[in-house]
Design a protein around this motif. Structure first.
Motif, PDB file in Angstrom:
ATOM      1  N   GLY A 126      34.376  41.530  45.648  1.00 52.23           N
ATOM      2  CA  GLY A 126      34.317  40.272  44.882  1.00 52.23           C
ATOM      3  C   GLY A 126      32.912  39.712  44.822  1.00 52.23           C
ATOM      4  O   GLY A 126      32.471  39.235  43.770  1.00 52.23           O
ATOM      5  N   ASP A 127      32.190  39.784  45.952  1.00 54.42           N
ATOM      6  CA  ASP A 127      30.817  39.271  45.975  1.00 54.42           C
ATOM      7  C   ASP A 127      29.881  40.152  45.145  1.00 54.42           C
ATOM      8  O   ASP A 127      28.963  39.654  44.492  1.00 54.42           O
ATOM      9  N   ILE A 128      30.107  41.482  45.180  1.00 50.45           N
ATOM     10  CA  ILE A 128      29.252  42.406  44.425  1.00 50.45           C
ATOM     11  C   ILE A 128      29.390  42.174  42.927  1.00 50.45           C
ATOM     12  O   ILE A 128      28.398  42.047  42.205  1.00 50.45           O
ATOM     13  N   ILE A 129      30.640  42.109  42.469  1.00 53.09           N
ATOM     14  CA  ILE A 129      30.869  41.934  41.026  1.00 53.09           C
ATOM     15  C   ILE A 129      30.486  40.525  40.582  1.00 53.09           C
ATOM     16  O   ILE A 129      30.008  40.310  39.462  1.00 53.09           O
ATOM     17  N   GLY A 130      30.659  39.550  41.491  1.00 54.08           N
ATOM     18  CA  GLY A 130      30.360  38.165  41.137  1.00 54.08           C
ATOM     19  C   GLY A 130      28.907  37.779  41.301  1.00 54.08           C
ATOM     20  O   GLY A 130      28.495  36.696  40.866  1.00 54.08           O
ATOM     21  N   GLU A 131      28.087  38.670  41.903  1.00 53.23           N
ATOM     22  CA  GLU A 131      26.684  38.338  42.144  1.00 53.23           C
ATOM     23  C   GLU A 131      25.915  38.000  40.862  1.00 53.23           C
ATOM     24  O   GLU A 131      25.069  37.092  40.873  1.00 53.23           O
ATOM     25  N   PRO A 132      26.145  38.698  39.729  1.00 58.11           N
ATOM     26  CA  PRO A 132      25.436  38.303  38.498  1.00 58.11           C
ATOM     27  C   PRO A 132      25.665  36.843  38.104  1.00 58.11           C
ATOM     28  O   PRO A 132      24.788  36.228  37.485  1.00 58.11           O
ATOM     29  N   TYR A 133      26.815  36.280  38.485  1.00 61.76           N
ATOM     30  CA  TYR A 133      27.081  34.877  38.162  1.00 61.76           C
ATOM     31  C   TYR A 133      26.223  33.927  39.010  1.00 61.76           C
ATOM     32  O   TYR A 133      25.978  32.785  38.606  1.00 61.76           O
ATOM     33  N   GLU A 134      25.775  34.397  40.181  1.00 63.13           N
ATOM     34  CA  GLU A 134      24.874  33.580  41.004  1.00 63.13           C
ATOM     35  C   GLU A 134      23.481  33.542  40.369  1.00 63.13           C
ATOM     36  O   GLU A 134      22.777  32.530  40.437  1.00 63.13           O
ATOM     37  N   HIS A 136      22.924  34.144  37.067  1.00 62.16           N
ATOM     38  CA  HIS A 136      23.085  33.516  35.740  1.00 62.16           C
ATOM     39  C   HIS A 136      24.284  32.566  35.798  1.00 62.16           C
ATOM     40  O   HIS A 136      25.357  32.872  35.270  1.00 62.16           O
ATOM     41  N   PRO A 137      24.144  31.419  36.453  1.00 57.73           N
ATOM     42  CA  PRO A 137      25.295  30.525  36.635  1.00 57.73           C
ATOM     43  C   PRO A 137      25.873  30.006  35.325  1.00 57.73           C
ATOM     44  O   PRO A 137      27.039  29.607  35.275  1.00 57.73           O
ATOM     45  N   GLU A 138      25.060  30.032  34.251  1.00 60.82           N
ATOM     46  CA  GLU A 138      25.569  29.558  32.969  1.00 60.82           C
ATOM     47  C   GLU A 138      26.634  30.489  32.386  1.00 60.82           C
ATOM     48  O   GLU A 138      27.378  30.118  31.474  1.00 60.82           O
ATOM     49  N   ALA A 139      26.728  31.722  32.929  1.00 62.59           N
ATOM     50  CA  ALA A 139      27.680  32.699  32.393  1.00 62.59           C
ATOM     51  C   ALA A 139      29.111  32.398  32.819  1.00 62.59           C
ATOM     52  O   ALA A 139      30.054  32.806  32.136  1.00 62.59           O
ATOM     53  N   ASP A 144      35.734  29.349  37.889  1.00 61.28           N
ATOM     54  CA  ASP A 144      36.323  30.465  37.139  1.00 61.28           C
ATOM     55  C   ASP A 144      35.901  31.830  37.658  1.00 61.28           C
ATOM     56  O   ASP A 144      36.398  32.858  37.175  1.00 61.28           O
ATOM     57  N   ARG A 145      34.988  31.890  38.617  1.00 59.02           N
ATOM     58  CA  ARG A 145      34.381  33.181  38.969  1.00 59.02           C
ATOM     59  C   ARG A 145      35.368  34.136  39.622  1.00 59.02           C
ATOM     60  O   ARG A 145      35.383  35.327  39.315  1.00 59.02           O
ATOM     61  N   ARG A 146      36.206  33.640  40.510  1.00 59.27           N
ATOM     62  CA  ARG A 146      37.186  34.520  41.165  1.00 59.27           C
ATOM     63  C   ARG A 146      38.107  35.141  40.118  1.00 59.27           C
ATOM     64  O   ARG A 146      38.380  36.349  40.160  1.00 59.27           O
ATOM     65  N   ARG A 147      38.582  34.328  39.181  1.00 63.55           N
ATOM     66  CA  ARG A 147      39.475  34.846  38.139  1.00 63.55           C
ATOM     67  C   ARG A 147      38.770  35.887  37.278  1.00 63.55           C
ATOM     68  O   ARG A 147      39.337  36.934  36.962  1.00 63.55           O
ATOM     69  N   LYS A 148      37.505  35.624  36.936  1.00 64.30           N
ATOM     70  CA  LYS A 148      36.757  36.559  36.104  1.00 64.30           C
ATOM     71  C   LYS A 148      36.525  37.886  36.828  1.00 64.30           C
ATOM     72  O   LYS A 148      36.613  38.959  36.226  1.00 64.30           O
ATOM     73  N   VAL A 149      36.235  37.815  38.130  1.00 66.70           N
ATOM     74  CA  VAL A 149      36.035  39.040  38.909  1.00 66.70           C
ATOM     75  C   VAL A 149      37.326  39.853  38.952  1.00 66.70           C
ATOM     76  O   VAL A 149      37.313  41.088  38.793  1.00 66.70           O
ATOM     77  N   GLN A 150      38.456  39.177  39.152  1.00 71.91           N
ATOM     78  CA  GLN A 150      39.732  39.888  39.185  1.00 71.91           C
ATOM     79  C   GLN A 150      40.058  40.506  37.822  1.00 71.91           C
ATOM     80  O   GLN A 150      40.601  41.616  37.750  1.00 71.91           O
ATOM     81  N   GLU A 151      39.713  39.812  36.742  1.00 68.95           N
ATOM     82  CA  GLU A 151      39.915  40.374  35.412  1.00 68.95           C
ATOM     83  C   GLU A 151      39.065  41.625  35.204  1.00 68.95           C
ATOM     84  O   GLU A 151      39.519  42.615  34.619  1.00 68.95           O
ATOM     85  N   LEU A 152      37.833  41.579  35.700  1.00 67.56           N
ATOM     86  CA  LEU A 152      36.948  42.740  35.568  1.00 67.56           C
ATOM     87  C   LEU A 152      37.490  43.933  36.358  1.00 67.56           C
ATOM     88  O   LEU A 152      37.430  45.079  35.883  1.00 67.56           O
TER      89      LEU A 152
END
Length: 354
Positions: A126-134, A136-139, A144-152
């Motif tokens: 989860g942290d690896i896939i979600g790192e780009p959001y850290e 680029h927080p505007e993305a 919503d990040r946990r949900r987006k990571v699970q969708e990915l």
């Protein structure tokens, strides 16, 4: 999942989304301890030009050390070019400041070769896939990040509940899927895949290549797909560029390159591809090259392939062959009428057509 192109004007019909012009990357060779002096340079990439269109896959093939991975690192800004241009939607990104380049990187992401070393073993999936959001927080808003990571994870064929697991708990193919999910996180337009299946078993390679094709259709992605396995490149690519010692030897559609090669180096590469059909093997035109690949620190003058080429003449020593359509095929509808950097380019059927 809805596709968000990350902003920017849409590319018009026929307009390349990425334009590479005379790209050069030389790594200095130095001598001395206290007073370092440059005594030469490794010419890893030396005058490469190509285009990438929206929704297209460009395959780049060649032997190890030909400069493929350096091209990949230049495209995503991990290396700065010595000279040349990298134009994304008309803007030269090779000269951008670090801040401006960070914004462009949202749209050009990379999938690395080795799924075992490209993932941090101390971070959860989860942290690896979600790192780009850290970065680029505007993305994606934090909520919503946990949900987006699970969708990915679901998009790349993994269980969304794996979000708390660590990389060592996955197989090689699953790890590469995690790397692909990380590359998709910011909804890029272009993905540079640097030998993404070379470290995987053959059966897993097919699964990952099929996944990349599905994702391309779903998210309108454009790929620069780098590999040394010509069979994989043929399966996924719309166009193919063959590299040798820092330069492009031949470019064309996958049918032109595989069924109608005109450059001696391409013909030699194709003759080395394993053929499963015993009958086809007996009819294959096998080409054995003499000598070794020259050092990129001291490449041959003129045509760089001339030291191993059976067609080499004095002209090949004196003059660099342009990457152009051979004169005899210009203005014709022949599939051999594609760009080839050879003074004596001619079509040669090496492997029986599929």
């Amino acid at each position: 999942m809805a596709h968000d192109d990350g902003g920017g004007p849409a590319a018009g019909p026929g307009t390349p989304i990425l334009e590479i012009r005379d790209l050069v990357k030389h790594f200095p060779l130095t001598r001395g301890v206290l007073f370092r002096k440059q005594v030469g340079a490794v010419k890893a990439v030396d005058g490469v030009s190509f285009d990438l269109h929206q929704g297209e896959t460009l395959g780049i093939v060649g032997e190890s050390g030909c400069g493929k991975s350096t091209v990949a690192r230049l495209l995503v800004g991990l290396e700065r070019p010595t000279s040349g241009q990298i134009r994304y939607r008309g803007e030269d990104i090779s000269t951008l400041s670090a801040r401006a380049l960070r914004a462009v990187r949202r749209n050009i992401q990379m999938v690395f070769q080795d799924p075992y070393t490209s993932l941090n073993p101390r971070m959860t999936v989860g942290d690896i896939i979600g790192e780009p959001y850290e970065i680029h927080p505007e993305a994606a808003p934090k909520r919503d990040r946990r949900r987006k990571v699970q969708e990915l994870l679901e998009v790349v064929g993994l269980n969304p509940e794996f979000i708390h697991r660590y990389p060592h708990q996955f197989s090689g193919g699953q790890r590469q899927r995690i790397g692909i999910a990380r590359g998709l996180a910011l909804r890029p337009e272009i993905i540079v895949a640097d030998e993404p299946v070379s470290a995987l078993d053959v059966s897993v390679q097919a699964q990952v290549v099929n996944l990349l094709e599905e994702l391309q259709r779903e998210f309108a992605l454009s790929y620069v797909f780098i590999a040394h396995d010509l069979s994989v490149v043929r399966h996924i690519s719309d166009r193919v560029a063959v590299m040798y010692l820092g330069r492009l030897a031949e470019t064309g559609t996958q049918e032109q390159i595989y069924d109608h090669p005109t450059h001696p180096y391409t013909q030699a590469l194709l003759s080395a591809v394993p053929v499963p059909d015993p009958d086809a093997r007996t009819h294959r035109d096998r080409i054995l090259l003499a000598g070794d690949v020259p050092s990129p620190a001291n490449p041959p003058s003129g045509c760089r392939f001339r030291t191993r080429c059976w067609k080499a003449r004095q002209l090949c020593t004196d003059v660099v062959p342009p990457l152009d359509v051979p004169e005899e095929f210009r203005g014709t509808a022949s599939p051999a009428g594609h760009a080839s950097a050879c003074h004596f380019a001619e079509e040669r059927h090496v492997v029986p057509s599929e």
